[in-house]
Scaffold this motif. Structure first.
Motif, PDB file in Angstrom:
ATOM      1  N   ASP A  35      -4.234 -12.503   1.135  1.00  0.00           N
ATOM      2  CA  ASP A  35      -2.993 -12.326   1.873  1.00  0.00           C
ATOM      3  C   ASP A  35      -3.344 -11.695   3.215  1.00  0.00           C
ATOM      4  OD1 ASP A  35      -0.603 -11.583   2.997  1.00  0.00           O
ATOM      5  OD2 ASP A  35       0.178 -10.582   1.225  1.00  0.00           O
ATOM      6  N   PRO A  36      -3.240 -12.434   4.323  1.00  0.00           N
ATOM      7  CA  PRO A  36      -3.651 -11.873   5.611  1.00  0.00           C
ATOM      8  C   PRO A  36      -2.842 -10.659   6.026  1.00  0.00           C
ATOM      9  CG  PRO A  36      -2.565 -14.005   5.912  1.00  0.00           C
ATOM     10  CD  PRO A  36      -2.808 -13.833   4.450  1.00  0.00           C
ATOM     11  N   SER A  37      -1.567 -10.614   5.659  1.00  0.00           N
ATOM     12  CA  SER A  37      -0.754  -9.444   6.006  1.00  0.00           C
ATOM     13  C   SER A  37      -1.268  -8.206   5.286  1.00  0.00           C
ATOM     14  CB  SER A  37       0.715  -9.692   5.654  1.00  0.00           C
ATOM     15  OG  SER A  37       1.263 -10.723   6.433  1.00  0.00           O
ATOM     16  N   ALA A  38      -1.583  -8.359   3.994  1.00  0.00           N
ATOM     17  CA  ALA A  38      -2.110  -7.234   3.228  1.00  0.00           C
ATOM     18  C   ALA A  38      -3.473  -6.811   3.750  1.00  0.00           C
ATOM     19  CB  ALA A  38      -2.198  -7.607   1.754  1.00  0.00           C
ATOM     20  N   TYR A  42       9.207  -3.850   3.524  1.00  0.00           N
ATOM     21  CA  TYR A  42       7.908  -3.440   4.054  1.00  0.00           C
ATOM     22  C   TYR A  42       7.481  -2.090   3.479  1.00  0.00           C
ATOM     23  CZ  TYR A  42       7.425  -7.169   7.490  1.00  0.00           C
ATOM     24  OH  TYR A  42       7.256  -8.385   8.095  1.00  0.00           O
ATOM     25  N   GLU A  43       8.434  -1.184   3.333  1.00  0.00           N
ATOM     26  CA  GLU A  43       8.093   0.121   2.775  1.00  0.00           C
ATOM     27  C   GLU A  43       7.657  -0.005   1.314  1.00  0.00           C
ATOM     28  OE1 GLU A  43      11.247   2.894   3.437  1.00  0.00           O
ATOM     29  OE2 GLU A  43      11.002   2.864   5.616  1.00  0.00           O
ATOM     30  N   LEU A  91      -5.634  -1.739   9.141  1.00  0.00           N
ATOM     31  CA  LEU A  91      -4.934  -0.821  10.028  1.00  0.00           C
ATOM     32  C   LEU A  91      -4.845   0.567   9.414  1.00  0.00           C
ATOM     33  CD1 LEU A  91      -3.350  -0.433  12.648  1.00  0.00           C
ATOM     34  CD2 LEU A  91      -1.295  -1.234  11.462  1.00  0.00           C
ATOM     35  N   HIS A  92      -4.645   0.610   8.101  1.00  0.00           N
ATOM     36  CA  HIS A  92      -4.606   1.901   7.403  1.00  0.00           C
ATOM     37  C   HIS A  92      -5.934   2.635   7.559  1.00  0.00           C
ATOM     38  CE1 HIS A  92      -3.617   4.859   4.319  1.00  0.00           C
ATOM     39  NE2 HIS A  92      -4.759   4.571   3.713  1.00  0.00           N
ATOM     40  N   HIS A 136      -0.676   1.503  -1.041  1.00  0.00           N
ATOM     41  CA  HIS A 136      -1.291   2.787  -0.723  1.00  0.00           C
ATOM     42  C   HIS A 136      -0.621   3.993  -1.375  1.00  0.00           C
ATOM     43  CE1 HIS A 136      -3.729   0.696   2.199  1.00  0.00           C
ATOM     44  NE2 HIS A 136      -2.665   0.250   2.826  1.00  0.00           N
ATOM     45  N   GLY A 137       0.480   3.786  -2.080  1.00  0.00           N
ATOM     46  CA  GLY A 137       1.208   4.910  -2.640  1.00  0.00           C
ATOM     47  C   GLY A 137       0.931   5.150  -4.104  1.00  0.00           C
ATOM     48  N   THR A 138       1.669   6.086  -4.637  1.00  0.00           N
ATOM     49  CA  THR A 138       1.580   6.418  -6.050  1.00  0.00           C
ATOM     50  C   THR A 138       2.632   5.635  -6.832  1.00  0.00           C
ATOM     51  OG1 THR A 138       3.177   8.225  -5.876  1.00  0.00           O
ATOM     52  CG2 THR A 138       0.861   8.754  -5.430  1.00  0.00           C
TER      53      THR A 138
END
Length: 212
Positions: free
Chosen positions: A192-195, A50-51, A201-202, A58-60
């Motif tokens: 992708d519904p999770s994405a 998940y991380e 949420l973000h 959202h990360g670099t």
């Protein structure tokens, strides 16, 4: 961010990771690492996956590399635990197993099979996988029941779609039915519904933070 030696050799970092993991698990190493089992490590594999997904979204690039390292550690750690089990295996067994699977499931690359595109590759993959696992007779066989509900619903929708069994609609009498309908709609739209939910949420968290 290429940190390979100047001669371009690959794999030296992996060998160093194996050496570090071996020292941690060996006498005189880390007591915590030494007492871990496949069962005790299982939750970390889910967490790290998940991380990694969050870093990708959202990360670099540095975040992605860091989280990939954590995921890789899970593979190496489990392989090292496997060396101490009653039926031992090691990282080479793991690697050879996935190499053999990739070669079997990519006959268009390794055996000269002609394909017309990605959809035929996917169909061939399903057929080869079915031959490898003849005990799985239905399109939903093998989907882990322990997956989080949203991810499992997404997987079920994918399997039904590929089998031509995705329903045109589902009842929406309950909240769960309405959520499932959204998952099916997302599948039809190639989303992708999770994405999508993580992204929404973000934004909610970001907006809540900026307004307080």
């Amino acid at each position: 961010m290429d940190t390979r030696p100047d001669d371009g050799r690959r794999g030296e970092g992996l060998l160093e990771l194996l050496e570090v993991m071996d020292r941690l698990r060996s006498p005189g190493g880390c007591p915590w690492d030494a007492e871990q089992t496949h069962a005790s490590l299982a939750p970390y594999a889910v967490e790290e996956a998940y991380e990694l997904a969050e870093a990708i979204e959202h990360g670099t690039q540095a975040d992605v590399v860091d989280e990939l390292g954590d995921v890789l550690l899970q593979v190496v750690f489990h392989a090292r635990v496997g060396q101490d089990g009653p039926d031992p295996f090691d990282i080479d067994d793991v690697a050879r197993g996935i190499v053999a699977k990739l070669r079997r499931r990519h006959p268009h690359v390794f055996d000269g099979l002609a394909v017309t595109g990605a959809s035929e590759v996917e169909s061939n993959w399903d057929a080869i996988k079915g031959a490898e696992k003849p005990h799985r007779t239905g399109p939903l066989d093998g989907i882990p029941h322990g997956m989080p509900p949203l991810e499992r619903a997404t997987k079920v929708a994918s399997r039904l779609d590929r089998a031509g069994l995705l329903p045109d609609s589902v009842p929406t009498d309950s909240l769960g039915d309405r959520m499932l309908a959204l998952v099916l709609d997302a599948r039809r739209a190639g989303k992708d519904p999770s994405a999508e939910l993580r992204d929404a949420l973000h934004r909610l968290e970001r907006d809540a933070t900026t307004t307080t």
